[in-house]
Enzyme design. Structure first.
Site, PDB file in Angstrom:
ATOM      1  N   ASP A  76      46.521  39.281  39.320  1.00 17.90           N
ATOM      2  CA  ASP A  76      46.253  37.527  38.770  1.00 17.90           C
ATOM      3  C   ASP A  76      46.112  37.186  36.600  1.00 17.90           C
ATOM      4  O   ASP A  76      45.426  38.161  36.627  1.00 17.90           O
ATOM      5  CB  ASP A  76      45.407  36.652  39.600  1.00 17.90           C
ATOM      6  CG  ASP A  76      46.440  37.000  41.713  1.00 17.90           C
ATOM      7  OD1 ASP A  76      46.474  37.370  41.244  1.00 17.90           O
ATOM      8  OD2 ASP A  76      45.062  35.991  41.750  1.00 17.90           O
ATOM      9  N   SER A 132      39.448  40.015  30.735  1.00 13.61           N
ATOM     10  CA  SER A 132      40.237  41.232  30.073  1.00 13.61           C
ATOM     11  C   SER A 132      41.628  40.536  30.249  1.00 13.61           C
ATOM     12  O   SER A 132      42.656  39.883  30.331  1.00 13.61           O
ATOM     13  CB  SER A 132      40.002  41.767  31.696  1.00 13.61           C
ATOM     14  OG  SER A 132      38.653  41.203  31.998  1.00 13.61           O
ATOM     15  N   HIS A 191      46.265  45.936  40.854  1.00 14.69           N
ATOM     16  CA  HIS A 191      46.961  47.126  41.307  1.00 14.69           C
ATOM     17  C   HIS A 191      48.184  47.790  41.109  1.00 14.69           C
ATOM     18  O   HIS A 191      48.011  46.870  39.999  1.00 14.69           O
ATOM     19  CB  HIS A 191      47.119  45.971  43.000  1.00 14.69           C
ATOM     20  CG  HIS A 191      45.859  45.791  43.099  1.00 14.69           C
ATOM     21  ND1 HIS A 191      45.757  45.379  44.687  1.00 14.69           N
ATOM     22  CD2 HIS A 191      45.514  43.962  43.033  1.00 14.69           C
ATOM     23  CE1 HIS A 191      44.812  44.953  45.148  1.00 14.69           C
ATOM     24  NE2 HIS A 191      44.770  43.746  44.447  1.00 14.69           N
TER      25      HIS A 191
END
Length: 322
Positions: A138, A281, A194
């Site tokens: 996301d 991040s 992921h």
């Protein structure tokens, strides 16, 4: 030493709240919400501090003397792992309007610390995995069909080179004529990441560095930050998209990049790769030349200087051999 650093951290924070220098100017962060196409303004935690650190003389001094250092992020990480930090969770969720129904644990009182909440897991049904190459996280994305586009986008993009970024001349040459995607995770975002495709995941290579912010308020000044921050990279070997280099970049208050995948294993698209502890991040994806084509809306928005929101599992590119 830790106590002294904490005192200095608090002192500089108080100072930045009081200081108002004439050159302390940065644009607000605008982005495009992909689902609606709307132009929105991001609610940036600690934006006043970021403006001070990257735009004022005293702020820059504090940045290089203190904030970029591991000890500061270590102290921040220590605090975010304490039960006391859990007091911040409710206010944080409400302020940023985070959907609790997506959480694997919806009861916020069950989180033992802010970090426990920060790298929370989502329900499997919260994210759908697309049919093409998907976003690994996301966040807000920028896409560059060639590396030349990167230098043209950022204020000082020319300072960014793959060799400096990867600390590996041979690896840099492999991707030098290829494409790149930057997915920025803001503090309110889901912070597990992921795999964007199925394949074989190599060992993660660590590159030591500092802890500069990766907020656009900082990146407006120089993309070279990516070449100075702590980061890790691994190669995902795929049948459809070639070798994808996945680079996990830490930032201010991100004391930990945790890998949860098994090295050398076969992974499926959407499988968890790892997670970041507290802070902003970034994930950087690098593709070999001629292997992928980014979705048109992402390319057009980037050309306009705009990030686009994406969810983990959302399609972002197609294979050129299809």
């Amino acid at each position: 030493m830790k106590c002294l650093s904490l005192v200095l951290l608090l002192f500089t924070f108080i100072s930045c709240r009081k200081e108002a220098e004439p050159d302390n100017k940065m644009e607000t962060i605008k982005y495009i919400e992909r689902a609606s196409g709307e132009l929105k303004t991001e609610n940036v935690p600690s934006d006043g501090m970021l403006k001070w650190l990257y735009s004022s003389a005293t702020g820059k001094a504090a940045l290089h003397l203190l904030f970029k250092r591991k000890i500061v992020s270590a102290i921040g990480g220590w605090y975010m792992n304490t039960p006391y930090s859990a007091r911040r969770i409710n206010d944080f969720v409400n302020e940023h309007q985070i959907d609790k129904k997506e959480f694997e644990i919806e009861d916020l009182s069950k989180f033992k610390s802010f970090n426990d909440f920060f790298y929370r897991k989502l329900k499997p049904s919260a994210r759908k995995i697309g049919n093409q190459l998907v976003s690994p996280a996301d966040g807000k994305i920028l896409v560059f069909p060639t590396l030349n586009d990167v230098a043209n986008f950022f204020v000082k993009g020319s300072e960014f080179t793959l060799q400096n970024f990867l600390h590996d001349k041979k690896l840099a040459s492999k991707y030098n004529d290829g494409a790149m995607a930057i997915i920025r995770l803001a503090p309110p975002d889901y912070h597990r990441y992921h795999f964007p495709a199925s394949g074989i995941a190599s060992e993660s290579v660590k590159i030591n560095g500092h802890y500069f912010s990766v907020s656009p308020l900082a990146l407006q000044k120089s993309l070279k930050i990516f070449c100075e921050n702590k980061r890790e990279h691994c190669t995902l070997s795929t049948e459809d998209y070639g070798d994808i280099l996945i680079v996990d970049v830490g930032a201010t208050m991100v004391g930990s990049i945790i890998q949860t995948y098994k090295t050398g294993s076969k992974v499926n698209k959407g499988d968890e790769k790892g997670y970041f502890a507290f802070g902003g991040s970034t994930l950087v994806l690098l593709f070999e030349k001629g292997n992928i084509s980014f979705d048109d809306d992402l390319i057009e928005n980037t050309k306009k200087g705009m990030e686009t929101t994406v969810n983990m599992g959302e399609d972002i590119a197609v294979a050129l051999n299809e």
